[in-house]
Motif scaffolding. Structure first.
Motif, PDB file in Angstrom:
ATOM      1  N   LEU A 166       1.194  -0.859   0.269  1.00  0.00           N
ATOM      2  CA  LEU A 166       0.067  -0.522  -0.742  1.00  0.00           C
ATOM      3  C   LEU A 166       0.761   1.406   0.225  1.00  0.00           C
ATOM      4  O   LEU A 166       1.835   1.218   0.380  1.00  0.00           O
ATOM      5  N   ASP A 167       0.414   2.023  -0.837  1.00  0.00           N
ATOM      6  CA  ASP A 167       0.594   3.655  -0.641  1.00  0.00           C
ATOM      7  C   ASP A 167      -0.145   4.801   0.141  1.00  0.00           C
ATOM      8  O   ASP A 167      -1.417   5.075  -0.267  1.00  0.00           O
ATOM      9  N   PRO A 168       0.108   4.661   1.546  1.00  0.00           N
ATOM     10  CA  PRO A 168      -0.351   5.974   2.325  1.00  0.00           C
ATOM     11  C   PRO A 168      -1.363   6.856   0.999  1.00  0.00           C
ATOM     12  O   PRO A 168      -2.632   7.437   1.309  1.00  0.00           O
ATOM     13  N   GLU A 169      -0.922   7.667   0.173  1.00  0.00           N
ATOM     14  CA  GLU A 169      -1.101   8.637  -1.079  1.00  0.00           C
ATOM     15  C   GLU A 169      -2.322   8.531  -1.855  1.00  0.00           C
ATOM     16  O   GLU A 169      -2.867   8.596  -1.984  1.00  0.00           O
ATOM     17  N   GLN A 170      -2.304   6.953  -2.055  1.00  0.00           N
ATOM     18  CA  GLN A 170      -3.181   6.123  -2.516  1.00  0.00           C
ATOM     19  C   GLN A 170      -4.548   5.529  -1.436  1.00  0.00           C
ATOM     20  O   GLN A 170      -5.292   5.209  -2.379  1.00  0.00           O
ATOM     21  N   HIS A 171      -4.068   5.431  -0.344  1.00  0.00           N
ATOM     22  CA  HIS A 171      -5.008   5.175   0.282  1.00  0.00           C
ATOM     23  C   HIS A 171      -5.388   6.437   1.494  1.00  0.00           C
ATOM     24  O   HIS A 171      -5.711   5.698   2.826  1.00  0.00           O
ATOM     25  N   VAL A 176      -6.676   5.142  10.921  1.00  0.00           N
ATOM     26  CA  VAL A 176      -5.839   4.691  10.504  1.00  0.00           C
ATOM     27  C   VAL A 176      -6.054   3.525  11.717  1.00  0.00           C
ATOM     28  O   VAL A 176      -5.440   4.000  12.701  1.00  0.00           O
ATOM     29  N   LEU A 177      -6.411   2.258  12.157  1.00  0.00           N
ATOM     30  CA  LEU A 177      -6.780   1.640  12.684  1.00  0.00           C
ATOM     31  C   LEU A 177      -5.121   0.379  12.494  1.00  0.00           C
ATOM     32  O   LEU A 177      -5.059  -0.072  11.695  1.00  0.00           O
ATOM     33  N   THR A 178      -4.679  -0.350  13.625  1.00  0.00           N
ATOM     34  CA  THR A 178      -3.799  -1.243  13.468  1.00  0.00           C
ATOM     35  C   THR A 178      -3.383  -2.173  14.586  1.00  0.00           C
ATOM     36  O   THR A 178      -3.967  -1.432  16.045  1.00  0.00           O
ATOM     37  N   THR A 179      -2.231  -3.208  15.066  1.00  0.00           N
ATOM     38  CA  THR A 179      -2.888  -3.727  16.316  1.00  0.00           C
ATOM     39  C   THR A 179      -1.128  -3.106  16.648  1.00  0.00           C
ATOM     40  O   THR A 179      -0.337  -2.406  15.733  1.00  0.00           O
ATOM     41  N   ARG A 187       2.435   3.771  11.511  1.00  0.00           N
ATOM     42  CA  ARG A 187       2.780   5.341  12.320  1.00  0.00           C
ATOM     43  C   ARG A 187       4.002   6.480  11.351  1.00  0.00           C
ATOM     44  O   ARG A 187       3.584   7.205  10.771  1.00  0.00           O
ATOM     45  N   ALA A 188       4.927   5.680  10.872  1.00  0.00           N
ATOM     46  CA  ALA A 188       6.224   5.795  10.276  1.00  0.00           C
ATOM     47  C   ALA A 188       5.553   6.299   8.429  1.00  0.00           C
ATOM     48  O   ALA A 188       5.347   7.610   7.700  1.00  0.00           O
ATOM     49  N   LEU A 189       4.191   5.125   8.136  1.00  0.00           N
ATOM     50  CA  LEU A 189       4.191   6.090   6.886  1.00  0.00           C
ATOM     51  C   LEU A 189       3.079   6.575   6.067  1.00  0.00           C
ATOM     52  O   LEU A 189       2.775   7.598   5.979  1.00  0.00           O
ATOM     53  N   VAL A 197      -3.800   7.722  14.009  1.00  0.00           N
ATOM     54  CA  VAL A 197      -3.202   6.939  13.893  1.00  0.00           C
ATOM     55  C   VAL A 197      -3.253   6.188  15.255  1.00  0.00           C
ATOM     56  O   VAL A 197      -3.216   6.808  16.189  1.00  0.00           O
ATOM     57  N   ILE A 198      -4.472   4.861  15.048  1.00  0.00           N
ATOM     58  CA  ILE A 198      -4.495   4.560  17.035  1.00  0.00           C
ATOM     59  C   ILE A 198      -4.564   2.422  17.235  1.00  0.00           C
ATOM     60  O   ILE A 198      -4.784   2.220  16.156  1.00  0.00           O
ATOM     61  N   ALA A 199      -3.597   2.156  17.884  1.00  0.00           N
ATOM     62  CA  ALA A 199      -3.413   0.675  17.919  1.00  0.00           C
ATOM     63  C   ALA A 199      -4.608   0.178  19.202  1.00  0.00           C
ATOM     64  O   ALA A 199      -4.817   0.596  19.970  1.00  0.00           O
ATOM     65  N   LEU A 200      -4.895  -1.331  18.497  1.00  0.00           N
ATOM     66  CA  LEU A 200      -5.844  -2.080  19.226  1.00  0.00           C
ATOM     67  C   LEU A 200      -4.854  -2.647  19.598  1.00  0.00           C
ATOM     68  O   LEU A 200      -4.310  -3.653  19.370  1.00  0.00           O
ATOM     69  N   VAL A 201      -5.480  -3.715  20.917  1.00  0.00           N
ATOM     70  CA  VAL A 201      -5.302  -4.344  21.794  1.00  0.00           C
ATOM     71  C   VAL A 201      -6.014  -5.371  20.815  1.00  0.00           C
ATOM     72  O   VAL A 201      -7.042  -6.101  20.947  1.00  0.00           O
ATOM     73  N   VAL A 202      -5.414  -6.995  20.568  1.00  0.00           N
ATOM     74  CA  VAL A 202      -6.010  -7.614  19.819  1.00  0.00           C
ATOM     75  C   VAL A 202      -5.507  -9.259  20.466  1.00  0.00           C
ATOM     76  O   VAL A 202      -4.184  -9.704  21.014  1.00  0.00           O
ATOM     77  N   ALA A 203      -6.178  -9.512  21.313  1.00  0.00           N
ATOM     78  CA  ALA A 203      -5.908 -10.571  22.240  1.00  0.00           C
ATOM     79  C   ALA A 203      -6.699 -12.474  21.678  1.00  0.00           C
ATOM     80  O   ALA A 203      -7.755 -12.057  21.029  1.00  0.00           O
TER      81      ALA A 203
END
Length: 320
Positions: A166-171, A176-179, A187-189, A197-203
């Protein structure tokens, strides 16, 4: 064509929505004919003095409405909106009403640029405020599965995106959610794009842990995932829980499977289960989104819906 679009940086309506409103009307009114090529995102952004990502997002919205289509190097082409949208009596009457309103505004001494700005502002305000949300993972199956869960919980569309493809410019996205595992990379992208940008806890599902914990210590548990990195991550998390009779399998054809009593596979990839079916006992490793994380994201989405959009190109203040 760029000279016929005007956006206001002082409106609380997002700039990309102003562009969508302008172009939608021009396409449906026939001012832009099917087959015409829209200016590139860079060209239109330069003319409007806004961020190119803002134009790219507007074009993506128009594509989702079926009004334009991206054709790679050939550019973004205008599509036929269809006779029901192009020649409907309502459109003819609306054009007459708007024409009368424009004439009246000009007679009052309002400048053409101000009329365009007011029109775009009113059109954009008439649309429901949507939040563009994306979920990013390193695996397509997991991205799809969690995006579906989040969409059901939040009541808003969530696009699954895969790292490395993926390219953030195209998306572009509002949120933006991630783990936590991928937080630094994501975050860097998206740094400097204005996206939150927010991180979720996946258990792991409690049922999964109970099944694995009940395996006798003298039996070997194999971990089979789409990537060895994911399998290793699961192995390490189980080791922290005191379950150390675990081996990572590279594929359903891994020779180590012959000495494995039980295999753990992700619930979102049934093809992996099929690959070892009948050769070993199987436990599906189900993951769930942490309830506290879901509450946080729900609140963030509510805040984004209620807050005025930042001016295009401006930075947003990260949430704690």
């Amino acid at each position: 064509m760029p000279g016929r679009i005007h956006v206001s940086h002082h409106s609380d309506v997002p700039v990309y929505r102003q562009i969508v409103a302008h172009l939608s009307f021009m396409i449906e009114a026939g001012d832009l004919a099917p087959g015409e090529t829209l200016p590139s995102a860079r060209l239109l952004a330069d003319n409007l003095r806004i961020n190119r990502n803002t134009v790219a997002r507007a074009y993506a919205e128009l594509a989702s409405l079926g009004l334009v289509e991206s054709r790679g190097r050939s550019g973004t082409k205008v599509l036929d909106p269809g006779p029901e949208r192009r020649r409907a009596p309502e459109h003819t009457e609306a054009r007459r009403v708007l024409s009368d309103a424009v004439d009246r505004c000009l007679a009052l001494g309002v400048s053409p640029d101000a009329v365009r700005s007011l029109t775009a502002d009113l059109l954009a305000r008439a649309e429901p405020v949507g939040i563009d949300v994306a979920f990013v993972e390193c695996n397509a199956d997991r991205a799809d599965a969690f995006a579906r869960d989040l969409q059901e919980h939040l009541g808003t569309p969530v696009r699954p995106l895969v790292l490395g493809d993926l390219d953030p410019e195209q998306h572009p996205a509002d949120l933006v959610l991630t783990t936590f595992f991928h937080l630094a990379e994501v975050r860097a992208l998206w740094r400097g794009t204005g996206s939150e940008v927010i991180a979720l806890v996946v258990a792991p599902h409690v049922r999964t842990l109970v099944q694995i914990a009940s395996v006798p210590k003298d039996r070997t548990v194999g971990i089979l995932y789409s990537t060895e990195d994911q399998a290793a991550s699961i192995r390490d998390s189980l080791a922290q829980s005191g379950i150390d009779n675990v081996a990572v399998l590279s594929s359903p054809d891994d020779p180590a499977l012959a000495s494995t009593d039980l295999v753990v596979v992700p619930s979102e990839t049934p093809e992996l289960r099929a690959g070892v079916e009948g050769r070993a006992e199987i436990i599906e490793f189900g993951n769930v989104l942490d309830a506290a994380s879901l509450r946080t994201v729900t609140q963030v989405v509510a805040d984004l819906r209620s807050e005025p959009a930042p001016t295009a190109g401006s930075a947003t203040t990260p949430r704690p």
